[in-house]
Design an enzyme around this catalytic site. Sequence first.
Site, PDB file in Angstrom:
ATOM      1  N   ASN A   3       0.856  -1.182   0.000  1.00 21.80           N
ATOM      2  CA  ASN A   3       0.000   0.000   0.000  1.00 21.80           C
ATOM      3  C   ASN A   3       0.893   1.233   0.000  1.00 21.80           C
ATOM      4  OD1 ASN A   3      -1.804   2.058   0.439  1.00 21.80           O
ATOM      5  ND2 ASN A   3      -2.487   1.333   2.457  1.00 21.80           N
ATOM      6  N   LYS A  28       0.097   4.202  -0.329  1.00 18.76           N
ATOM      7  CA  LYS A  28      -0.606   5.346   0.274  1.00 18.76           C
ATOM      8  C   LYS A  28      -0.389   6.604  -0.593  1.00 18.76           C
ATOM      9  CE  LYS A  28      -0.428   3.137   4.752  1.00 18.76           C
ATOM     10  NZ  LYS A  28      -0.353   3.309   6.219  1.00 18.76           N
ATOM     11  N   HIS A  51      -9.537   0.999   4.511  1.00 16.36           N
ATOM     12  CA  HIS A  51      -8.298   1.233   5.274  1.00 16.36           C
ATOM     13  C   HIS A  51      -8.607   2.147   6.470  1.00 16.36           C
ATOM     14  CE1 HIS A  51      -4.291   2.463   6.421  1.00 16.36           C
ATOM     15  NE2 HIS A  51      -3.861   1.383   5.789  1.00 16.36           N
ATOM     16  N   GLU A  86      -7.101   4.534   7.694  1.00 15.15           N
ATOM     17  CA  GLU A  86      -6.884   5.971   7.448  1.00 15.15           C
ATOM     18  C   GLU A  86      -8.124   6.593   6.793  1.00 15.15           C
ATOM     19  OE1 GLU A  86      -2.175   4.984   7.202  1.00 15.15           O
ATOM     20  OE2 GLU A  86      -3.297   5.308   5.359  1.00 15.15           O
ATOM     21  N   GLU A 138      -5.344  -4.840  10.450  1.00 17.78           N
ATOM     22  CA  GLU A 138      -4.308  -3.816  10.657  1.00 17.78           C
ATOM     23  C   GLU A 138      -4.635  -3.022  11.914  1.00 17.78           C
ATOM     24  OE1 GLU A 138      -4.242  -1.598   6.806  1.00 17.78           O
ATOM     25  OE2 GLU A 138      -2.413  -2.749   6.532  1.00 17.78           O
ATOM     26  N   GLY A 177       2.312   2.532  10.784  1.00 16.42           N
ATOM     27  CA  GLY A 177       3.202   3.684  10.661  1.00 16.42           C
ATOM     28  C   GLY A 177       3.923   4.059  11.936  1.00 16.42           C
ATOM     29  N   SER A 214       3.388  -1.886  10.472  1.00 20.26           N
ATOM     30  CA  SER A 214       4.842  -1.856  10.735  1.00 20.26           C
ATOM     31  C   SER A 214       5.559  -3.154  10.383  1.00 20.26           C
ATOM     32  CB  SER A 214       5.101  -1.479  12.207  1.00 20.26           C
ATOM     33  OG  SER A 214       4.699  -0.146  12.427  1.00 20.26           O
TER      34      SER A 214
HETATM   35  O1  LIG Z   1      -1.374   0.800   6.594  1.00 21.42           O
HETATM   36  C1  LIG Z   1      -0.698  -0.178   6.356  1.00 21.42           C
HETATM   37  C2  LIG Z   1       0.550  -0.501   7.132  1.00 21.42           C
HETATM   38  O2  LIG Z   1       1.416   0.618   7.077  1.00 21.42           O
HETATM   39  P1  LIG Z   1       2.902   0.465   7.702  1.00 21.42           P
HETATM   40  O3  LIG Z   1       3.479  -0.822   7.130  1.00 21.42           O
HETATM   41  O4  LIG Z   1       3.623   1.687   7.209  1.00 21.42           O
HETATM   42  O5  LIG Z   1       2.725   0.405   9.185  1.00 21.42           O
HETATM   43  N1  LIG Z   1      -1.037  -1.007   5.347  1.00 21.42           N
HETATM   44  O6  LIG Z   1      -2.173  -0.758   4.614  1.00 21.42           O
END
Ligand SMILES: O=C(COP(=O)(O)O)NO
Length: 251
Positions: free
Chosen positions: A10, A12, A96, A98, A168, A174, A214
Amino acid sequence: MARKFFVGGNFKMNGTKESIKSIIENLNKASLDPNVEVVIAPPALYLQLARDTVDKASGVEVAAQNVYHKPNGAYTGEISVAQLKDSDIHWTILGHSERRTLLGETDELVASKTKAAVEGGVSVIWCCGESLEEREAGNTVAVVERQLAALAAKLSAADWKKIVIAYEPIWAIGTGKVATVQQAQEVHEAIRKWLRTQFGDAVADETRILYGGSVNGKNCKDLAKEKDIDGFLVGGASLKPEFVDIINSNQ
Ligand SMILES: O=C(COP(=O)(O)O)NO
């Protein structure tokens, strides 16, 4: 039955034409485990570039990071399932955290988007996970089951063939604070148990459940050993050369 290991990248809201082209060219040259399904998700602006740069022989697929659930029309800024198919894009990430937290996407909206994608022939990496407060309150499984229930209300058993689940934990995304192997396996096991109860053995045994939060070239191998961890949805590390190590972590 053996579930094919799956690794999603991803990207992003990161990258430029040049950097994304370079990441994909490195992937094209890399020696990737042929027993792993790999999907990369660049920003929407670069879907065509990614599609055109990926070496078809590598088997790497390109995914959107989101899609709208209406067929077409006055939805400024949105992209439809049909437009993804028209662009030879057969995957999308949905739900997701976010988008759920920053853009207010509800369980219901994510479920509607997922149903629309599956009905339109686009496979989905469906995301779920709890906040740190929810985990500390002991509500992790309840939160994930709530998200799953909203999705399941719209799906038939057959729909699950086009869905990969990504667990997740928000507190691990992150932050560098990856879930422990036990924490991840525990929730994956609970998700598989829920699938078995709601949809039966075939859906439970065939649906891949990815871990995201992560993941990096160092912690991926131990996580990959867990019986209910079928792969990863990788954020930051998918932009780095170590993404190849993560793809090959199940060898
Ligand atoms: O959101 C994430 C994970 O992000 P990280 O690997 O940067 O923690 N995947 O969709």
